[in-house]
Design a protein around this motif. Structure first.
Motif, PDB file in Angstrom:
ATOM      1  N   LYS A 283      12.192 -39.965  51.877  1.00  0.00           N
ATOM      2  CA  LYS A 283      11.626 -40.002  53.225  1.00  0.00           C
ATOM      3  C   LYS A 283      11.786 -38.662  53.948  1.00  0.00           C
ATOM      4  O   LYS A 283      12.155 -38.603  55.125  1.00  0.00           O
TER       5      LYS A 283
ATOM      6  N   GLY B 149      19.102 -53.306  45.890  1.00  0.00           N
ATOM      7  CA  GLY B 149      19.731 -52.579  46.995  1.00  0.00           C
ATOM      8  C   GLY B 149      21.159 -53.070  47.205  1.00  0.00           C
ATOM      9  O   GLY B 149      21.423 -54.265  47.156  1.00  0.00           O
TER      10      GLY B 149
ATOM     11  N   GLN C 192       9.333 -37.493  49.112  1.00  0.00           N
ATOM     12  CA  GLN C 192       8.755 -38.383  50.114  1.00  0.00           C
ATOM     13  C   GLN C 192       7.557 -39.083  49.505  1.00  0.00           C
ATOM     14  O   GLN C 192       7.036 -38.636  48.471  1.00  0.00           O
ATOM     15  N   ARG C 193       7.129 -40.136  50.152  1.00  0.00           N
ATOM     16  CA  ARG C 193       6.011 -40.923  49.652  1.00  0.00           C
ATOM     17  C   ARG C 193       4.777 -40.030  49.509  1.00  0.00           C
ATOM     18  O   ARG C 193       4.511 -39.208  50.376  1.00  0.00           O
TER      19      ARG C 193
ATOM     20  N   HIS D  35      21.139 -48.018  49.045  1.00  0.00           N
ATOM     21  CA  HIS D  35      21.081 -49.046  50.068  1.00  0.00           C
ATOM     22  C   HIS D  35      19.677 -49.630  50.107  1.00  0.00           C
ATOM     23  O   HIS D  35      18.708 -48.935  49.801  1.00  0.00           O
ATOM     24  N   SER D  36      19.574 -50.879  50.489  1.00  0.00           N
ATOM     25  CA  SER D  36      18.278 -51.520  50.589  1.00  0.00           C
ATOM     26  C   SER D  36      17.380 -50.785  51.595  1.00  0.00           C
ATOM     27  O   SER D  36      17.835 -50.403  52.667  1.00  0.00           O
ATOM     28  N   GLY D  37      16.132 -50.557  51.198  1.00  0.00           N
ATOM     29  CA  GLY D  37      15.175 -49.945  52.107  1.00  0.00           C
ATOM     30  C   GLY D  37      15.058 -48.434  52.018  1.00  0.00           C
ATOM     31  O   GLY D  37      14.285 -47.817  52.746  1.00  0.00           O
ATOM     32  N   VAL D  38      15.808 -47.819  51.106  1.00  0.00           N
ATOM     33  CA  VAL D  38      15.766 -46.358  51.011  1.00  0.00           C
ATOM     34  C   VAL D  38      14.501 -45.855  50.310  1.00  0.00           C
ATOM     35  O   VAL D  38      14.241 -44.660  50.287  1.00  0.00           O
ATOM     36  N   GLY D  39      13.750 -46.766  49.724  1.00  0.00           N
ATOM     37  CA  GLY D  39      12.488 -46.366  49.093  1.00  0.00           C
ATOM     38  C   GLY D  39      12.558 -46.311  47.582  1.00  0.00           C
ATOM     39  O   GLY D  39      11.780 -45.622  46.931  1.00  0.00           O
ATOM     40  N   LYS D  40      13.472 -47.070  47.008  1.00  0.00           N
ATOM     41  CA  LYS D  40      13.616 -47.069  45.543  1.00  0.00           C
ATOM     42  C   LYS D  40      12.377 -47.645  44.859  1.00  0.00           C
ATOM     43  O   LYS D  40      11.871 -47.061  43.908  1.00  0.00           O
ATOM     44  N   SER D  41      11.922 -48.796  45.348  1.00  0.00           N
ATOM     45  CA  SER D  41      10.745 -49.415  44.715  1.00  0.00           C
ATOM     46  C   SER D  41       9.540 -48.497  44.816  1.00  0.00           C
ATOM     47  O   SER D  41       8.777 -48.356  43.857  1.00  0.00           O
ATOM     48  N   THR D  42       9.392 -47.883  45.976  1.00  0.00           N
ATOM     49  CA  THR D  42       8.281 -46.950  46.173  1.00  0.00           C
ATOM     50  C   THR D  42       8.350 -45.832  45.124  1.00  0.00           C
ATOM     51  O   THR D  42       7.349 -45.470  44.508  1.00  0.00           O
TER      52      THR D  42
ATOM     53  N   ASP E 197       9.644 -36.881  55.037  1.00  0.00           N
ATOM     54  CA  ASP E 197       8.722 -36.759  56.181  1.00  0.00           C
ATOM     55  C   ASP E 197       9.400 -37.146  57.494  1.00  0.00           C
ATOM     56  O   ASP E 197       8.915 -36.827  58.565  1.00  0.00           O
ATOM     57  N   LEU E 198      10.539 -37.823  57.397  1.00  0.00           N
ATOM     58  CA  LEU E 198      11.177 -38.338  58.613  1.00  0.00           C
ATOM     59  C   LEU E 198      12.314 -37.454  59.142  1.00  0.00           C
ATOM     60  O   LEU E 198      12.640 -37.531  60.320  1.00  0.00           O
TER      61      LEU E 198
HETATM   62  N1  LIG Z   1       8.254 -42.728  56.145  1.00  0.00           N
HETATM   63  C1  LIG Z   1       8.451 -43.061  54.876  1.00  0.00           C
HETATM   64  N2  LIG Z   1       8.605 -44.362  54.528  1.00  0.00           N
HETATM   65  C2  LIG Z   1       8.803 -44.665  53.234  1.00  0.00           C
HETATM   66  C3  LIG Z   1       8.881 -43.663  52.234  1.00  0.00           C
HETATM   67  N3  LIG Z   1       9.121 -44.251  51.049  1.00  0.00           N
HETATM   68  C4  LIG Z   1       9.187 -45.592  51.298  1.00  0.00           C
HETATM   69  N4  LIG Z   1       9.004 -45.839  52.616  1.00  0.00           N
HETATM   70  C5  LIG Z   1       9.005 -47.168  53.287  1.00  0.00           C
HETATM   71  O1  LIG Z   1      10.332 -47.664  53.342  1.00  0.00           O
HETATM   72  C6  LIG Z   1      10.344 -49.094  53.228  1.00  0.00           C
HETATM   73  C7  LIG Z   1      11.284 -49.531  52.093  1.00  0.00           C
HETATM   74  O2  LIG Z   1      10.773 -49.033  50.856  1.00  0.00           O
HETATM   75  P1  LIG Z   1      11.107 -49.712  49.466  1.00  0.00           P
HETATM   76  O3  LIG Z   1      10.519 -48.852  48.425  1.00  0.00           O
HETATM   77  O4  LIG Z   1      10.729 -51.149  49.490  1.00  0.00           O
HETATM   78  O5  LIG Z   1      12.674 -49.590  49.496  1.00  0.00           O
HETATM   79  P2  LIG Z   1      13.768 -50.144  48.435  1.00  0.00           P
HETATM   80  O6  LIG Z   1      14.836 -49.137  48.381  1.00  0.00           O
HETATM   81  O7  LIG Z   1      13.118 -50.506  47.179  1.00  0.00           O
HETATM   82  O8  LIG Z   1      14.296 -51.430  49.174  1.00  0.00           O
HETATM   83  P3  LIG Z   1      14.953 -52.752  48.487  1.00  0.00           P
HETATM   84  O9  LIG Z   1      13.885 -53.358  47.595  1.00  0.00           O
HETATM   85  O10 LIG Z   1      15.305 -53.625  49.647  1.00  0.00           O
HETATM   86  O11 LIG Z   1      16.148 -52.289  47.715  1.00  0.00           O
HETATM   87  C8  LIG Z   1       8.901 -49.495  52.993  1.00  0.00           C
HETATM   88  O12 LIG Z   1       8.370 -49.931  54.216  1.00  0.00           O
HETATM   89  C9  LIG Z   1       8.232 -48.219  52.527  1.00  0.00           C
HETATM   90  O13 LIG Z   1       6.877 -48.192  52.847  1.00  0.00           O
HETATM   91  C10 LIG Z   1       8.710 -42.278  52.636  1.00  0.00           C
HETATM   92  O14 LIG Z   1       8.764 -41.325  51.844  1.00  0.00           O
HETATM   93  N5  LIG Z   1       8.522 -42.051  53.945  1.00  0.00           N
END
Ligand SMILES: Nc1nc2c(ncn2[C@@H]2O[C@H](COP(=O)(O)OP(=O)(O)OP(=O)(O)O)[C@@H](O)[C@H]2O)c(=O)[nH]1
Ligand SMILES: [Zn+2]
Length: 330
Positions: free
Chosen positions: A157, A257, A181-182, A203-210, A159-160
């Motif tokens: 991320k 996560g 970043q995405r 941690h959950s939400g850090v963007g691993k799946s992405t 970009d943030l």
């Molecule tokens: N601004 C921004 N948001 C992102 C980026 N990558 C992912 N996100 C957003 O972050 C949120 C979490 O992304 P995930 O890929 O689901 O994260 P995760 O780490 O797999 O989360 P868990 O499955 O809960 O473990 C989503 O809403 C994504 O769209 C990025 O590079 N920049």
């Protein structure tokens, strides 16, 4: 005379072998076992990779109660084509090169092997949303050193927020890092993963799946395929899973996560090894110094007073040590 004896010996040797033959039907000779890798584990059912194909399997008697985890290299017999719909059987687990462990918290006696045979631990941390947590990074680094795995810090991320403040610390420790970043072309991430089996933790939400979906374009489809086979719900939240990177570039293991990274299995006196910046300051400490809060004549306190140690790093180490010492010894 002697000739006949030879014949008799030969026969008496042959006969029991013939008699055992029917038993080899239910106890296969493992000469025909094939190599496989464990992709996911779901309640006693294992999805394996056999030469790029997915095969469902269960443990068989020779394995006994021994655990089989994601990343394990196994030998498997039975329906390894996956065609006739029966389960293949895992008959051997090859010795693991590494084992990544974690406990639920610092005094949890139950240590969990998360994955095996990975050589790189990728600590995925968002630069914002959720806020980076250096304490979790430090814990993951301890786990990496303890497991004999090379650490890689992956900051997402971008970009943030600006990665520079975080990088200042970890660069000086010699921890390799990538920023992403995405929508990135991911060439730096790919280069860092090339030729490795890497475990992604964060941690959950850090963007691993992405990240995983961008690295392995058919990841989603394949996860869906596993669910169709097992008839169960989504795996992704509860279990680690192994994915091959395109072009045989290596393997990645995504993990659910995590909220914490319990380290009850790491000896407190070994924690300092994951803090090389501090470790080198403690050479002149009195014998037996744990470098914890209140230790007499600890070099860390002198370094803090002299301004040569980063107070944040010392605090991170001492918090971890206190948490670990507060727990019981195992
Ligand atoms: N601004 C921004 N948001 C992102 C980026 N990558 C992912 N996100 C957003 O972050 C949120 C979490 O992304 P995930 O890929 O689901 O994260 P995760 O780490 O797999 O989360 P868990 O499955 O809960 O473990 C989503 O809403 C994504 O769209 C990025 O590079 N920049
Ligand atoms: Zn000390």
């Amino acid at each position: 005379m002697s000739h006949r004896y030879d014949e008799t010996d030969h026969e008496s040797y042959e006969r029991p072998r013939r008699r055992t033959r029917p038993r080899t039907k239910d106890r296969p000779s493992y000469d025909d076992a094939v190599d496989a890798r464990v992709i996911t584990v779901d309640r006693g059912r294992f999805t394996l990779d056999v030469d790029g194909h997915r095969v469902m399997a269960m443990k068989s008697r020779p394995i006994g109660r021994k655990g089989v985890v994601v990343g394990d290299r196994v030998r498997v017999v039975g329906d390894v084509s996956g065609r006739d719909g029966s389960l293949a059987r895992i008959v051997e687990v090859t010795e693991r090169t590494t084992v990544l462990r974690r406990t639920a918290d610092d005094d949890d006696p139950v240590e969990r092997v998360i994955v095996s045979n990975a050589d790189q631990l990728v600590v995925v941390t968002a630069l914002a949303d959720p806020e980076p947590r250096p304490r979790l990074i430090d814990r993951a680094l301890v786990a990496a050193y303890d497991a004999g795995m090379a650490p890689l810090l992956c900051l997402t991320k971008a970009d943030l927020a600006d990665p520079e403040p975080l990088l200042r610390t970890y660069r000086s420790l010699g921890v390799p890092w990538v920023v992403t970043q995405r929508g990135d072309d991911l060439s730096e991430v790919r280069a860092a993963l090339q030729g490795h089996t890497s475990v992604l933790v964060g941690h959950s939400g850090v963007g691993k799946s992405t990240l995983v979906n961008a690295l392995v374009p058919d990841a989603h489809r394949e996860v869906g395929h596993v669910n169709a086979v097992t008839g169960r719900g989504r795996h992704t939240s509860t279990s680690a899973y192994l994915l091959a990177l395109p072009d045989h570039a290596g393997w990645i293991i995504d993990t659910p996560g995590i909220r914490s990274f319990g380290l009850a299995h790491v000896q407190p006196e070994r924690l300092i090894e994951a803090f090389p910046d501090l470790d080198e300051m403690t050479e002149e400490c009195p014998r037996g110094c744990t470098h914890g809060e209140g230790e007499p004549e600890c070099e860390l306190d002198e370094a803090l007073a002299a301004g040569t140690a980063d107070p944040d790093r010392v605090e991170s180490f001492r918090r971890l040590l206190a948490a670990r010492e507060g727990g019981q010894e195992y």
